[in-house]
Design a protein around this motif. Sequence first.
Motif, PDB file in Angstrom:
ATOM      1  N   ASN A 136       0.831  -1.216   0.000  1.00  0.00           N
ATOM      2  CA  ASN A 136       0.000   0.000   0.000  1.00  0.00           C
ATOM      3  C   ASN A 136       0.865   1.267   0.000  1.00  0.00           C
ATOM      4  O   ASN A 136       0.336   2.361   0.065  1.00  0.00           O
ATOM      5  CB  ASN A 136      -0.942   0.018   1.204  1.00  0.00           C
ATOM      6  CG  ASN A 136      -0.179  -0.009   2.511  1.00  0.00           C
ATOM      7  OD1 ASN A 136       0.903  -0.582   2.578  1.00  0.00           O
ATOM      8  ND2 ASN A 136      -0.720   0.603   3.538  1.00  0.00           N
ATOM      9  N   GLN A 159       4.708   5.763  -2.868  1.00  0.00           N
ATOM     10  CA  GLN A 159       5.925   6.444  -3.284  1.00  0.00           C
ATOM     11  C   GLN A 159       6.828   6.665  -2.084  1.00  0.00           C
ATOM     12  O   GLN A 159       6.351   6.926  -0.976  1.00  0.00           O
ATOM     13  CB  GLN A 159       5.587   7.809  -3.907  1.00  0.00           C
ATOM     14  CG  GLN A 159       6.732   8.354  -4.732  1.00  0.00           C
ATOM     15  CD  GLN A 159       6.492   9.757  -5.238  1.00  0.00           C
ATOM     16  OE1 GLN A 159       5.818  10.553  -4.587  1.00  0.00           O
ATOM     17  NE2 GLN A 159       7.045  10.075  -6.386  1.00  0.00           N
ATOM     18  N   ARG A 204      10.395   8.952  -1.311  1.00  0.00           N
ATOM     19  CA  ARG A 204      11.436   9.871  -1.791  1.00  0.00           C
ATOM     20  C   ARG A 204      12.384  10.118  -0.625  1.00  0.00           C
ATOM     21  O   ARG A 204      11.941  10.426   0.493  1.00  0.00           O
ATOM     22  CB  ARG A 204      10.848  11.217  -2.231  1.00  0.00           C
ATOM     23  CG  ARG A 204       9.820  11.121  -3.333  1.00  0.00           C
ATOM     24  CD  ARG A 204      10.412  10.970  -4.702  1.00  0.00           C
ATOM     25  NE  ARG A 204      11.065  12.175  -5.192  1.00  0.00           N
ATOM     26  CZ  ARG A 204      11.672  12.220  -6.375  1.00  0.00           C
ATOM     27  NH1 ARG A 204      11.694  11.161  -7.167  1.00  0.00           N
ATOM     28  NH2 ARG A 204      12.264  13.340  -6.774  1.00  0.00           N
ATOM     29  N   LYS A 241      -5.543   8.354   1.689  1.00  0.00           N
ATOM     30  CA  LYS A 241      -4.161   8.518   1.255  1.00  0.00           C
ATOM     31  C   LYS A 241      -3.453   9.476   2.213  1.00  0.00           C
ATOM     32  O   LYS A 241      -3.969  10.544   2.536  1.00  0.00           O
ATOM     33  CB  LYS A 241      -4.142   9.077  -0.167  1.00  0.00           C
ATOM     34  CG  LYS A 241      -2.787   8.899  -0.869  1.00  0.00           C
ATOM     35  CD  LYS A 241      -2.734   9.597  -2.206  1.00  0.00           C
ATOM     36  CE  LYS A 241      -3.533   8.922  -3.290  1.00  0.00           C
ATOM     37  NZ  LYS A 241      -2.989   7.613  -3.676  1.00  0.00           N
ATOM     38  N   GLU A 300      10.108  10.958   2.569  1.00  0.00           N
ATOM     39  CA  GLU A 300       8.684  11.196   2.327  1.00  0.00           C
ATOM     40  C   GLU A 300       8.053   9.903   1.833  1.00  0.00           C
ATOM     41  O   GLU A 300       8.501   9.341   0.838  1.00  0.00           O
ATOM     42  CB  GLU A 300       8.495  12.286   1.267  1.00  0.00           C
ATOM     43  CG  GLU A 300       8.630  13.697   1.804  1.00  0.00           C
ATOM     44  CD  GLU A 300       8.543  14.742   0.717  1.00  0.00           C
ATOM     45  OE1 GLU A 300       8.686  15.930   1.030  1.00  0.00           O
ATOM     46  OE2 GLU A 300       8.366  14.366  -0.461  1.00  0.00           O
ATOM     47  N   VAL A 301       7.030   9.450   2.531  1.00  0.00           N
ATOM     48  CA  VAL A 301       6.350   8.212   2.150  1.00  0.00           C
ATOM     49  C   VAL A 301       4.874   8.520   1.899  1.00  0.00           C
ATOM     50  O   VAL A 301       4.211   9.126   2.733  1.00  0.00           O
ATOM     51  CB  VAL A 301       6.484   7.142   3.265  1.00  0.00           C
ATOM     52  CG1 VAL A 301       5.624   5.929   2.955  1.00  0.00           C
ATOM     53  CG2 VAL A 301       7.938   6.715   3.431  1.00  0.00           C
ATOM     54  N   THR A 302       4.385   8.135   0.747  1.00  0.00           N
ATOM     55  CA  THR A 302       2.953   8.262   0.449  1.00  0.00           C
ATOM     56  C   THR A 302       2.342   6.870   0.531  1.00  0.00           C
ATOM     57  O   THR A 302       2.845   5.940  -0.102  1.00  0.00           O
ATOM     58  CB  THR A 302       2.757   8.819  -0.977  1.00  0.00           C
ATOM     59  OG1 THR A 302       3.620   9.939  -1.151  1.00  0.00           O
ATOM     60  CG2 THR A 302       1.324   9.250  -1.198  1.00  0.00           C
ATOM     61  N   LEU A 303       1.310   6.730   1.342  1.00  0.00           N
ATOM     62  CA  LEU A 303       0.727   5.393   1.495  1.00  0.00           C
ATOM     63  C   LEU A 303      -0.785   5.458   1.686  1.00  0.00           C
ATOM     64  O   LEU A 303      -1.330   6.504   2.082  1.00  0.00           O
ATOM     65  CB  LEU A 303       1.380   4.637   2.653  1.00  0.00           C
ATOM     66  CG  LEU A 303       0.988   4.946   4.102  1.00  0.00           C
ATOM     67  CD1 LEU A 303       1.572   3.906   5.021  1.00  0.00           C
ATOM     68  CD2 LEU A 303       1.476   6.327   4.539  1.00  0.00           C
ATOM     69  N   ASP A 304      -1.471   4.368   1.379  1.00  0.00           N
ATOM     70  CA  ASP A 304      -2.907   4.239   1.613  1.00  0.00           C
ATOM     71  C   ASP A 304      -3.118   3.511   2.933  1.00  0.00           C
ATOM     72  O   ASP A 304      -2.408   2.549   3.230  1.00  0.00           O
ATOM     73  CB  ASP A 304      -3.565   3.424   0.497  1.00  0.00           C
ATOM     74  CG  ASP A 304      -3.398   4.085  -0.865  1.00  0.00           C
ATOM     75  OD1 ASP A 304      -3.389   5.320  -0.903  1.00  0.00           O
ATOM     76  OD2 ASP A 304      -3.278   3.356  -1.863  1.00  0.00           O
ATOM     77  N   ALA A 305      -4.102   3.975   3.712  1.00  0.00           N
ATOM     78  CA  ALA A 305      -4.409   3.283   4.963  1.00  0.00           C
ATOM     79  C   ALA A 305      -5.875   3.521   5.308  1.00  0.00           C
ATOM     80  O   ALA A 305      -6.506   4.462   4.822  1.00  0.00           O
ATOM     81  CB  ALA A 305      -3.504   3.760   6.082  1.00  0.00           C
ATOM     82  N   GLN A 359       1.644   1.375  11.005  1.00  0.00           N
ATOM     83  CA  GLN A 359       2.451   0.810   9.935  1.00  0.00           C
ATOM     84  C   GLN A 359       3.765   1.564   9.780  1.00  0.00           C
ATOM     85  O   GLN A 359       4.827   0.967   9.582  1.00  0.00           O
ATOM     86  CB  GLN A 359       1.651   0.874   8.640  1.00  0.00           C
ATOM     87  CG  GLN A 359       2.332   0.125   7.521  1.00  0.00           C
ATOM     88  CD  GLN A 359       1.476   0.048   6.286  1.00  0.00           C
ATOM     89  OE1 GLN A 359       0.268   0.245   6.353  1.00  0.00           O
ATOM     90  NE2 GLN A 359       2.086  -0.236   5.160  1.00  0.00           N
TER      91      GLN A 359
END
Lengths: 92, 92
Positions: free
Chosen positions: A35, A38, A40, B3, B46-51, B60
């Motif tokens: 999940n 991205q 960075r 997101k 930088e982390v982009t995640l769905d939860a 997480q």
Amino acid sequence: MLKYQARIYVTLRPSVLDPAGVAVQSGLKHMGYDNVEQVRIGKYVEVTLDAESEDAARQQLDIICDRLLANPVIENYCFELTQLSEAAGVKG
Amino acid sequence: MLKYQARIYVTLRPSVLDPAGVAVQSGLKHMGYDNVEQVRIGKYVEVTLDAESEDAARQQLDIICDRLLANPVIENYCFELTQLSEAAGVKG
């Protein structure tokens, strides 16, 4: 002289590929975290310095970032400045 | 699913020596900036995640930091979480 702490964030420009970030994302996928969309990776630098004023500190930090900490061709930077104490050298 | 974007800061524990930071400080001294007292270098991720929820995202991220991004023996980490959108995958 006043004492300041700067928290400097150096990040890759959005158009620049980040192989280390892709590697971390792929590692996370292997650990079961699919999940994560991205990743960075940038640098975080804490600088403690003495300056006459906040403006002087900001000016100096801009030069330090441009000339040493960040590569302006591929990286952006920003910083937050906190005043630590009224006068430097009064500890202890 | 929501997101989120996490801004993760990984820093060396205060008791751990930071040779890279010392090198930067010495470089700054050579450039004439001898008012810089300390430099500590860390990572910024930088982390982009769905939860499902903010709590789930935080849980997480704690695991991700402990197991992959930071070495808990010598590093500390903290993160800020921002919700990016109501529902994932509605872009474009």
